[in-house]
Design an enzyme around this catalytic site. Sequence first.
Site, PDB file in Angstrom:
ATOM      1  N   ALA A  10       0.824  -1.224   0.000  1.00 47.27           N
ATOM      2  CA  ALA A  10       0.000   0.000   0.000  1.00 47.27           C
ATOM      3  C   ALA A  10       0.851   1.264   0.000  1.00 47.27           C
ATOM      4  CB  ALA A  10      -0.934  -0.013   1.210  1.00 47.27           C
ATOM      5  N   GLY A  13       1.246   3.324  -5.892  1.00 45.44           N
ATOM      6  CA  GLY A  13       0.488   2.765  -7.016  1.00 45.44           C
ATOM      7  C   GLY A  13      -0.911   2.280  -6.669  1.00 45.44           C
ATOM      8  N   ARG A  34       7.206  -2.580   2.557  1.00 40.64           N
ATOM      9  CA  ARG A  34       8.529  -2.640   3.195  1.00 40.64           C
ATOM     10  C   ARG A  34       9.023  -1.268   3.616  1.00 40.64           C
ATOM     11  NH1 ARG A  34      11.254  -5.206  -1.876  1.00 40.64           N
ATOM     12  NH2 ARG A  34       9.799  -3.615  -2.628  1.00 40.64           N
ATOM     13  N   ARG A  35       8.546  -0.198   2.958  1.00 43.89           N
ATOM     14  CA  ARG A  35       9.080   1.139   3.230  1.00 43.89           C
ATOM     15  C   ARG A  35       8.346   1.770   4.422  1.00 43.89           C
ATOM     16  NH1 ARG A  35       8.984   3.044  -2.997  1.00 43.89           N
ATOM     17  NH2 ARG A  35       7.265   1.548  -2.978  1.00 43.89           N
ATOM     18  N   TYR A 153       7.904 -12.817 -15.471  1.00 51.95           N
ATOM     19  CA  TYR A 153       6.822 -12.000 -14.900  1.00 51.95           C
ATOM     20  C   TYR A 153       5.475 -12.569 -15.351  1.00 51.95           C
ATOM     21  CZ  TYR A 153       3.723  -8.127 -13.776  1.00 51.95           C
ATOM     22  OH  TYR A 153       2.678  -7.376 -13.270  1.00 51.95           O
ATOM     23  N   VAL A 186      -0.827   0.384 -16.228  1.00 53.52           N
ATOM     24  CA  VAL A 186      -1.221   1.381 -15.221  1.00 53.52           C
ATOM     25  C   VAL A 186       0.024   2.187 -14.879  1.00 53.52           C
ATOM     26  CG1 VAL A 186      -2.336   1.746 -12.973  1.00 53.52           C
ATOM     27  CG2 VAL A 186      -2.655  -0.450 -14.168  1.00 53.52           C
ATOM     28  N   GLU A 189       4.717   3.141  -9.986  1.00 55.46           N
ATOM     29  CA  GLU A 189       6.178   2.960  -9.911  1.00 55.46           C
ATOM     30  C   GLU A 189       6.614   1.643 -10.567  1.00 55.46           C
ATOM     31  OE1 GLU A 189       7.475   3.565  -5.843  1.00 55.46           O
ATOM     32  OE2 GLU A 189       6.349   5.426  -5.713  1.00 55.46           O
ATOM     33  N   PHE A 190       5.647   0.917 -11.123  1.00 49.13           N
ATOM     34  CA  PHE A 190       5.900  -0.415 -11.684  1.00 49.13           C
ATOM     35  C   PHE A 190       7.073  -0.431 -12.672  1.00 49.13           C
ATOM     36  CE2 PHE A 190       5.092  -3.490 -15.090  1.00 49.13           C
ATOM     37  CZ  PHE A 190       4.923  -4.667 -14.395  1.00 49.13           C
TER      38      PHE A 190
HETATM   39  P1  NDP Z   1       4.160  -0.084  -7.555  1.00 44.30           P
HETATM   40  O1  NDP Z   1       5.607  -0.388  -7.755  1.00 44.30           O
HETATM   41  O2  NDP Z   1       3.729   1.329  -7.607  1.00 44.30           O
HETATM   42  O3  NDP Z   1       3.667  -0.723  -6.179  1.00 44.30           O
HETATM   43  C1  NDP Z   1       4.075  -2.000  -5.767  1.00 44.30           C
HETATM   44  C2  NDP Z   1       3.759  -2.180  -4.300  1.00 44.30           C
HETATM   45  O4  NDP Z   1       4.141  -3.516  -3.923  1.00 44.30           O
HETATM   46  C3  NDP Z   1       4.528  -1.226  -3.408  1.00 44.30           C
HETATM   47  O5  NDP Z   1       3.671  -0.743  -2.394  1.00 44.30           O
HETATM   48  C4  NDP Z   1       5.625  -2.083  -2.804  1.00 44.30           C
HETATM   49  O6  NDP Z   1       5.893  -1.635  -1.477  1.00 44.30           O
HETATM   50  C5  NDP Z   1       4.943  -3.452  -2.753  1.00 44.30           C
HETATM   51  N1  NDP Z   1       5.913  -4.541  -2.731  1.00 44.30           N
HETATM   52  C6  NDP Z   1       6.771  -4.910  -3.708  1.00 44.30           C
HETATM   53  N2  NDP Z   1       7.534  -5.931  -3.292  1.00 44.30           N
HETATM   54  C7  NDP Z   1       7.164  -6.200  -2.017  1.00 44.30           C
HETATM   55  C8  NDP Z   1       7.590  -7.131  -1.036  1.00 44.30           C
HETATM   56  N3  NDP Z   1       8.568  -8.017  -1.289  1.00 44.30           N
HETATM   57  N4  NDP Z   1       6.982  -7.136   0.162  1.00 44.30           N
HETATM   58  C9  NDP Z   1       6.000  -6.261   0.428  1.00 44.30           C
HETATM   59  N5  NDP Z   1       5.536  -5.356  -0.451  1.00 44.30           N
HETATM   60  C10 NDP Z   1       6.130  -5.321  -1.659  1.00 44.30           C
HETATM   61  O7  NDP Z   1       3.407  -0.939  -8.662  1.00 44.30           O
HETATM   62  P2  NDP Z   1       1.860  -1.202  -8.975  1.00 44.30           P
HETATM   63  O8  NDP Z   1       0.987  -0.449  -8.065  1.00 44.30           O
HETATM   64  O9  NDP Z   1       1.683  -1.022 -10.407  1.00 44.30           O
HETATM   65  O10 NDP Z   1       1.789  -2.759  -8.664  1.00 44.30           O
HETATM   66  C11 NDP Z   1       0.817  -3.348  -7.830  1.00 44.30           C
HETATM   67  C12 NDP Z   1       0.414  -4.692  -8.402  1.00 44.30           C
HETATM   68  O11 NDP Z   1      -0.229  -4.482  -9.656  1.00 44.30           O
HETATM   69  C13 NDP Z   1       1.567  -5.656  -8.685  1.00 44.30           C
HETATM   70  O12 NDP Z   1       1.167  -6.949  -8.282  1.00 44.30           O
HETATM   71  C14 NDP Z   1       1.713  -5.585 -10.192  1.00 44.30           C
HETATM   72  O13 NDP Z   1       2.250  -6.784 -10.722  1.00 44.30           O
HETATM   73  C15 NDP Z   1       0.276  -5.378 -10.604  1.00 44.30           C
HETATM   74  N6  NDP Z   1       0.049  -4.835 -11.932  1.00 44.30           N
HETATM   75  C16 NDP Z   1       0.588  -3.620 -12.295  1.00 44.30           C
HETATM   76  C17 NDP Z   1       0.334  -3.113 -13.558  1.00 44.30           C
HETATM   77  C18 NDP Z   1       0.927  -1.852 -14.038  1.00 44.30           C
HETATM   78  O14 NDP Z   1       0.954  -1.627 -15.262  1.00 44.30           O
HETATM   79  N7  NDP Z   1       1.398  -0.967 -13.164  1.00 44.30           N
HETATM   80  C19 NDP Z   1      -0.537  -3.829 -14.489  1.00 44.30           C
HETATM   81  C20 NDP Z   1      -1.024  -5.087 -14.012  1.00 44.30           C
HETATM   82  C21 NDP Z   1      -0.754  -5.534 -12.774  1.00 44.30           C
HETATM   83  P3  NDP Z   1       7.345  -1.532  -0.826  1.00 44.30           P
HETATM   84  O15 NDP Z   1       8.319  -1.220  -1.919  1.00 44.30           O
HETATM   85  O16 NDP Z   1       7.201  -0.435   0.203  1.00 44.30           O
HETATM   86  O17 NDP Z   1       7.565  -2.856  -0.191  1.00 44.30           O
HETATM   87  C1  8X3 Z   2       1.857  -5.055 -15.776  1.00 45.06           C
HETATM   88  C2  8X3 Z   2       1.376  -4.843 -17.152  1.00 45.06           C
HETATM   89  O1  8X3 Z   2       1.871  -5.326 -19.607  1.00 45.06           O
HETATM   90  O2  8X3 Z   2       3.694  -4.433 -18.253  1.00 45.06           O
HETATM   91  O3  8X3 Z   2       1.412  -6.264 -15.250  1.00 45.06           O
HETATM   92  O4  8X3 Z   2       2.984  -6.694 -18.003  1.00 45.06           O
HETATM   93  S1  8X3 Z   2       2.528  -5.356 -18.299  1.00 45.06           S
END
Ligand code: NDP
Ligand code: 8X3
Length: 253
Positions: A10, A13, A34-35, A153, A186, A189-190
């Site tokens: 949380a 993103g 984690r942060r 992935y 989306v 920070e992905f």
């Molecule tokens: P962000 O990088 O913005 O957010 C990822 C979140 O996951 C952060 O809050 C991070 O928190 C947490 N996280 C990552 N690794 C760990 C860990 N080992 N333990 C605990 N928390 C962790 O990316 P998104 O919001 O885009 O990603 C959220 C989800 O959506 C993911 O599962 C991603 O695969 C999925 N998704 C994203 C898409 C996109 O295009 N962005 C599309 C489809 C799916 P912290 O670093 O503080 O631990």
């Molecule tokens: C994140 C979307 O298309 O980069 O799950 O894999 S994509």
Amino acid sequence: MNKIILITGATSGIGLACAKKFAGHGHNLIITGRRTERLEKISVSLQQEFGIKVKTLCMDVRRKEAVFSAIESLDADWSKIDVLINNAGLAVGLNTIQEGETDDWERMIDTNIKGLLYVSRAVLPGMVARKCGHVINIGSIAGKEVYPNGNVYCGTKFAVDALTKAIRIDTVQAGIKVTQIAPGAVETEFSIVRFKGDKEKADNVYKGFEPLHPEDIADSVFYVTTLPKHVNINDLLIMPTAQASATILHKEL
Ligand code: NDP
Ligand code: 8X3
């Protein structure tokens, strides 16, 4: 009725947008990541803005013992989790298998598959005993279609697709709802994480079209929790209008 919503990842993103959405509707939150500093800041600002209660669990979902002890440490007020949003996840690297970094593979497999399993294993027994609860897994278009260099992935998100179905089958007798929300691109920070901090590369991903915003996904996550007891959304694939498939994007550059 106020619910307790546990959201993994949380701190940014989609997870952060979900936290704001549920807080805005008066629900109490357990937020994880984690942060620590970010987590605490978010907690304070959500409590101030929305007058809800927030519990922070600073944990790495890859650390099995830490996950189990964090969930076990919840007292009676917090342990009756109504909704679990398994959102924490990441992509690291974009390479062929033959050139892939095995450390990147471990991070993705450990976070996206094993982390989701540990948190679910810790939370589900309570839901099953209460015969009430909703698990929402954040999958991806990458769990529906394999695309070039997406290999591991994509494999982890195909696993999320399968595990969502598996959890539904295993808990149907207890009346647990299980939903997968699978987004296309989306802007979060992905891509910064995928490209290991290379912001220019990350920004390019979203140039020339309007990607989804994390709030778009949070709206759908919230929606699926508002339906009557007898209605479950199994699977939602949500794409930007400009993205027809994992690889077909209409960009105007
Ligand atoms: P962000 O990088 O913005 O957010 C990822 C979140 O996951 C952060 O809050 C991070 O928190 C947490 N996280 C990552 N690794 C760990 C860990 N080992 N333990 C605990 N928390 C962790 O990316 P998104 O919001 O885009 O990603 C959220 C989800 O959506 C993911 O599962 C991603 O695969 C999925 N998704 C994203 C898409 C996109 O295009 N962005 C599309 C489809 C799916 P912290 O670093 O503080 O631990
Ligand atoms: C994140 C979307 O298309 O980069 O799950 O894999 S994509």
